[in-house]
Design a protein around this motif. Structure first.
Motif, PDB file in Angstrom:
ATOM      1  N   GLY A 197       0.437  -1.458  -0.414  1.00 38.41           N
ATOM      2  CA  GLY A 197      -0.032  -0.062   0.417  1.00 38.41           C
ATOM      3  C   GLY A 197       0.532   1.164  -0.177  1.00 38.41           C
ATOM      4  N   ALA A 198       0.366   2.570  -0.135  1.00 36.92           N
ATOM      5  CA  ALA A 198       1.507   3.676  -0.191  1.00 36.92           C
ATOM      6  C   ALA A 198       0.357   4.424   0.454  1.00 36.92           C
ATOM      7  CB  ALA A 198       1.082   4.118  -1.742  1.00 36.92           C
ATOM      8  N   LEU A 199       1.532   5.636   1.538  1.00 38.50           N
ATOM      9  CA  LEU A 199       0.712   6.819   1.882  1.00 38.50           C
ATOM     10  C   LEU A 199      -0.156   7.453   1.325  1.00 38.50           C
ATOM     11  CD1 LEU A 199       1.323   8.422   4.935  1.00 38.50           C
ATOM     12  CD2 LEU A 199       3.369   8.982   4.078  1.00 38.50           C
ATOM     13  N   LEU A 200      -1.471   7.799   1.644  1.00 40.43           N
ATOM     14  CA  LEU A 200      -2.454   8.454   0.795  1.00 40.43           C
ATOM     15  C   LEU A 200      -1.960  10.126   0.812  1.00 40.43           C
ATOM     16  CD1 LEU A 200      -5.370   6.759   2.492  1.00 40.43           C
ATOM     17  CD2 LEU A 200      -4.825   6.853  -0.152  1.00 40.43           C
ATOM     18  N   PRO A 201      -2.627  10.796  -0.477  1.00 42.42           N
ATOM     19  CA  PRO A 201      -1.259  12.290   0.044  1.00 42.42           C
ATOM     20  C   PRO A 201      -2.067  13.182   1.157  1.00 42.42           C
ATOM     21  CG  PRO A 201      -2.039  11.646  -2.443  1.00 42.42           C
ATOM     22  CD  PRO A 201      -2.555   9.856  -1.306  1.00 42.42           C
ATOM     23  N   GLU A 202      -3.650  12.909   1.411  1.00 45.23           N
ATOM     24  CA  GLU A 202      -3.824  14.258   2.137  1.00 45.23           C
ATOM     25  C   GLU A 202      -3.127  13.592   3.704  1.00 45.23           C
ATOM     26  OE1 GLU A 202      -7.228  10.243   1.320  1.00 45.23           O
ATOM     27  OE2 GLU A 202      -5.248  11.937   0.191  1.00 45.23           O
ATOM     28  N   TYR A 203      -2.439  12.573   3.911  1.00 45.08           N
ATOM     29  CA  TYR A 203      -2.122  12.009   5.799  1.00 45.08           C
ATOM     30  C   TYR A 203      -0.940  12.047   5.426  1.00 45.08           C
ATOM     31  CZ  TYR A 203      -6.953   9.834   6.438  1.00 45.08           C
ATOM     32  OH  TYR A 203      -8.421   9.809   6.820  1.00 45.08           O
ATOM     33  N   TYR A 204      -0.123  13.226   3.436  1.00 45.77           N
ATOM     34  CA  TYR A 204       0.999  13.013   4.128  1.00 45.77           C
ATOM     35  C   TYR A 204       2.148  14.002   5.630  1.00 45.77           C
ATOM     36  CZ  TYR A 204       2.174  11.586  -0.493  1.00 45.77           C
ATOM     37  OH  TYR A 204       2.847  10.562  -1.509  1.00 45.77           O
ATOM     38  N   GLN A 205       0.843  15.474   5.560  1.00 48.00           N
ATOM     39  CA  GLN A 205       1.624  16.223   7.289  1.00 48.00           C
ATOM     40  C   GLN A 205       1.388  14.975   8.129  1.00 48.00           C
ATOM     41  OE1 GLN A 205       2.584  19.734   6.861  1.00 48.00           O
ATOM     42  NE2 GLN A 205       3.203  18.375   8.732  1.00 48.00           N
ATOM     43  N   SER A 206       0.314  14.883   8.065  1.00 52.46           N
ATOM     44  CA  SER A 206      -0.284  13.634   9.239  1.00 52.46           C
ATOM     45  C   SER A 206       1.116  12.650  10.060  1.00 52.46           C
ATOM     46  CB  SER A 206      -1.181  13.391   9.428  1.00 52.46           C
ATOM     47  OG  SER A 206      -1.452  12.664  10.858  1.00 52.46           O
ATOM     48  N   TRP A 207       1.633  12.325   8.815  1.00 55.97           N
ATOM     49  CA  TRP A 207       2.361  11.487   8.708  1.00 55.97           C
ATOM     50  C   TRP A 207       3.935  12.165   8.659  1.00 55.97           C
ATOM     51  CZ3 TRP A 207       3.395   6.720  10.861  1.00 55.97           C
ATOM     52  CH2 TRP A 207       4.355   6.125  10.775  1.00 55.97           C
ATOM     53  N   ALA A 208       4.197  13.040   8.706  1.00 50.53           N
ATOM     54  CA  ALA A 208       5.814  13.968   8.605  1.00 50.53           C
ATOM     55  C   ALA A 208       5.644  14.368  10.574  1.00 50.53           C
ATOM     56  CB  ALA A 208       5.525  15.441   7.867  1.00 50.53           C
ATOM     57  N   ASN A 209       4.164  15.144  10.935  1.00 50.08           N
ATOM     58  CA  ASN A 209       4.206  14.956  11.949  1.00 50.08           C
ATOM     59  C   ASN A 209       4.512  13.782  12.932  1.00 50.08           C
ATOM     60  OD1 ASN A 209       3.397  17.525  11.482  1.00 50.08           O
ATOM     61  ND2 ASN A 209       0.897  17.326  11.531  1.00 50.08           N
ATOM     62  N   TYR A 210       4.291  12.899  13.003  1.00 50.71           N
ATOM     63  CA  TYR A 210       4.437  11.398  12.980  1.00 50.71           C
ATOM     64  C   TYR A 210       5.554  11.170  14.210  1.00 50.71           C
ATOM     65  CZ  TYR A 210       2.414   7.056  14.860  1.00 50.71           C
ATOM     66  OH  TYR A 210       2.231   6.080  15.396  1.00 50.71           O
ATOM     67  N   TYR A 211       6.961  11.545  12.824  1.00 54.05           N
ATOM     68  CA  TYR A 211       8.400  11.236  13.242  1.00 54.05           C
ATOM     69  C   TYR A 211       8.305  12.010  14.581  1.00 54.05           C
ATOM     70  CZ  TYR A 211       8.616   8.883   8.617  1.00 54.05           C
ATOM     71  OH  TYR A 211       8.090   8.420   7.311  1.00 54.05           O
ATOM     72  N   THR A 212       8.428  13.194  14.354  1.00 60.51           N
ATOM     73  CA  THR A 212       8.683  14.282  15.542  1.00 60.51           C
ATOM     74  C   THR A 212       8.128  13.953  16.749  1.00 60.51           C
ATOM     75  OG1 THR A 212       7.222  16.133  14.570  1.00 60.51           O
ATOM     76  CG2 THR A 212       8.379  16.035  13.212  1.00 60.51           C
ATOM     77  N   LYS A 213       6.868  13.069  16.651  1.00 65.16           N
ATOM     78  CA  LYS A 213       5.955  13.181  18.069  1.00 65.16           C
ATOM     79  C   LYS A 213       6.978  11.890  18.767  1.00 65.16           C
ATOM     80  CE  LYS A 213       1.949  15.164  18.431  1.00 65.16           C
ATOM     81  NZ  LYS A 213       1.645  16.082  19.308  1.00 65.16           N
ATOM     82  N   PHE A 214       7.244  10.956  17.464  1.00 63.10           N
ATOM     83  CA  PHE A 214       8.872  10.084  18.054  1.00 63.10           C
ATOM     84  C   PHE A 214       9.490  10.237  19.004  1.00 63.10           C
ATOM     85  CE2 PHE A 214      11.364   6.842  17.479  1.00 63.10           C
ATOM     86  CZ  PHE A 214      11.145   5.278  18.294  1.00 63.10           C
ATOM     87  N   ILE A 215       9.879  11.059  17.841  1.00 60.55           N
ATOM     88  CA  ILE A 215      11.250  11.801  18.027  1.00 60.55           C
ATOM     89  C   ILE A 215      11.700  12.540  19.466  1.00 60.55           C
ATOM     90  CG2 ILE A 215      13.391  13.082  17.542  1.00 60.55           C
ATOM     91  CD1 ILE A 215      12.846  12.423  15.081  1.00 60.55           C
TER      92      ILE A 215
END
Length: 485
Positions: A197-215
């Motif tokens: 599967g692929a990351l849906l474009p509408e969630y690009y920003q939310s997924w990018a935020n996820y990395y920063t939350k994890f760090i």
């Protein structure tokens, strides 16, 4: 005109002075009064990182064609060494928790103590689950686009305690980087964390935020994060957690979302590593991402794995060199390798260790700055793994007996990680016969480390030649040696 000429002359003089200064630095290594300590591991012997010889240098003359020689040229320096390590996965954490306190300490010393063990200095871990977890999970409630429910409580049971113990055993510092296997199911085109599967474009920003939350969550727990990879194995539709990015999709996610978001969140100093997949397609990915200035500015370098042999061919070491030649300002990091298809009868299969030695020597000689193994610990079944993708680790634990099982891979890795320390510089090294392969590094303390691997069925006598000095060394059949001098 005179003023411009004077400025040019001044700049030229400064450059010449700098080059002379650098050359002076390069030439400081000398074999004068040096002894060579030899450590050996070999098949069909009891030698395991065993000190086997103390040698001296003598005068070297033109070697004969009938002799086998290893040539080291200390004035020719290449990439700076970052370190060697392995991944602490959920599986590793779960198995570690089942060991007695004594065995836990033995295990930690074996990997992270420079004197008692092999001195790992790198550590990779996962952003939520991978196949080497007991099940799939994320850090949010399904559908939480705003990440309001984000927490890392799951990791506090097994994985985080183990990481903290590893850092402590390593002297309080390990270079830690993290990789995701899949975004949450609702963010993907197939609605499933597994099977591509692929990351849906509408969630690009939310997924990018996820990395920063994890760090930020991990750093709040006292575990500094050095960097991230964008996606583990972005061209593989796996039966486990996976997500497919074309080269263009990864480029655009990096330059339009992940890179800017990391910077905006105050994490612009964290390194971002692209690709994180096999050597076969790495050149195409490098061309697409590194040739785009906006994407390239966010990319520290490229990660790669060794599983391109799944198609039946040989390891494609030359592709690593070609990326290094094409993009010399980008760093190359080996991010994952393991021996697939676990079989307890093959714990001591020597070829498994040799696979590590061959890869490490070739990858370093082709410009790689660091090398990361996959799971540092698995159980007697090659897991746990929630989709049955059981594999080997350098050390296994039999959770029934409580004993640790050390495989040849552990010792082969140790011939590098125990002796080559962070910030060392790779040194020009070549061999005169294909039965041997070799690499060398100069540590910051002035000690030279040369690793020699014998791929043949016979013991080999070889010359180690540096300028006008040499020593003669014997390496057993299917053996690996580290020479420190």
């Amino acid at each position: 005109m005179k003023k411009i000429t004077a400025v040019v002359l001044l700049a030229t003089s400064f450059l010449a002075f700098s080059q002379q200064k650098n050359q002076a630095k390069l030439k400081y290594f000398s074999t004068k009064d040096k002894t060579i300590t030899v450590y050996t591991t070999a098949e069909n012997t009891d030698l395991r990182l065993t000190q086997t010889d103390k040698l001296n240098f003598g005068t070297s003359k033109q070697p004969l064609e009938t002799e086998i020689s290893v040539f080291v040229e200390p004035t020719k320096m290449f990439q700076k060494f970052m370190g060697i390590g392995g991944a602490i996965t959920d599986a590793s954490g779960e198995v570690f928790a089942k060991l007695s306190k004594e065995k836990q300490q033995e295990f930690l010393n074996a990997y992270y103590d420079k004197e008692k063990g092999i001195g790992y200095s790198l550590l990779r871990t996962t952003i939520h689950s991978s196949d080497f977890s007991s099940g799939s999970y994320t850090y949010i409630k399904e559908g939480d686009t705003d990440l309001k429910t984000f927490n890392i409580d799951h990791d506090k049971q097994y994985r985080i305690p183990m990481i903290k113990e590893a850092i402590k055993t390593a002297g309080g510092k390990l270079l830690l980087y993290v990789s995701p296997w899949s975004p949450p199911a609702f963010m993907k085109s197939n609605g499933n964390m597994l099977k591509g599967g692929a990351l849906l474009p509408e969630y690009y920003q939310s997924w990018a935020n996820y990395y920063t939350k994890f760090i930020k969550a991990y750093e709040k727990e006292g575990m500094p994060i050095w960097g991230i990879t964008v996606q583990n194995e972005p061209m593989a539709t796996q039966t486990w957690e996976s997500c497919v990015y074309s080269a263009e999709a990864e480029r655009d996610f990096l330059k339009n979302f992940l890179g800017p978001t990391m910077k905006k969140q105050g994490l612009g100093d964290k390194k971002i590593v692209v690709w994180d997949h096999n050597r076969d397609l790495m050149n195409h990915r490098a061309n697409v991402i590194f040739s785009d200035p906006e994407a390239s500015k966010y990319a520290w370098g490229m990660g790669f794995h060794w599983y391109e042999t799944w198609a039946g061919g040989a390891p494609m070491f030359d592709n690593v060199r070609k990326v290094h030649e094409a993009y010399p300002s980008k760093n190359l990091l080996f991010t994952e390798g393991c021996v697939e298809r676990f079989d307890a009868k093959k714990y001591q299969l020597w070829a498994n260790g040799e696979r590590y030695g061959t890869s490490m020597i070739n990858d370093f000689n082709n410009g790689t700055v660091g090398w990361t193994d996959w799971n540092i610990l698995l159980d007697q079944n090659g897991g746990p793994n929630h989709v049955g993708n059981f594999c080997f680790a350098p050390i296994h634990a039999d959770t029934n007996s409580g004993e640790l099982i050390y495989t040849p891979s552990y010792y082969y890795i140790g011939h590098f990680s125990k002796f080559i320390r962070p910030d060392a510089k790779r040194i020009s090294t070549a061999v005169s016969r294909s039965s041997l392969i070799s690499t060398s590094f100069l540590n910051t303390d002035g000690k030279m480390v040369t690793v020699v691997m014998n791929q043949s069925d016979k013991k080999v006598t070889y010359n180690l030649i540096i300028a006008t000095e040499k020593t003669v060394v014997i390496i057993p059949a299917h053996g690996i040696q580290t020479l420190v001098y």
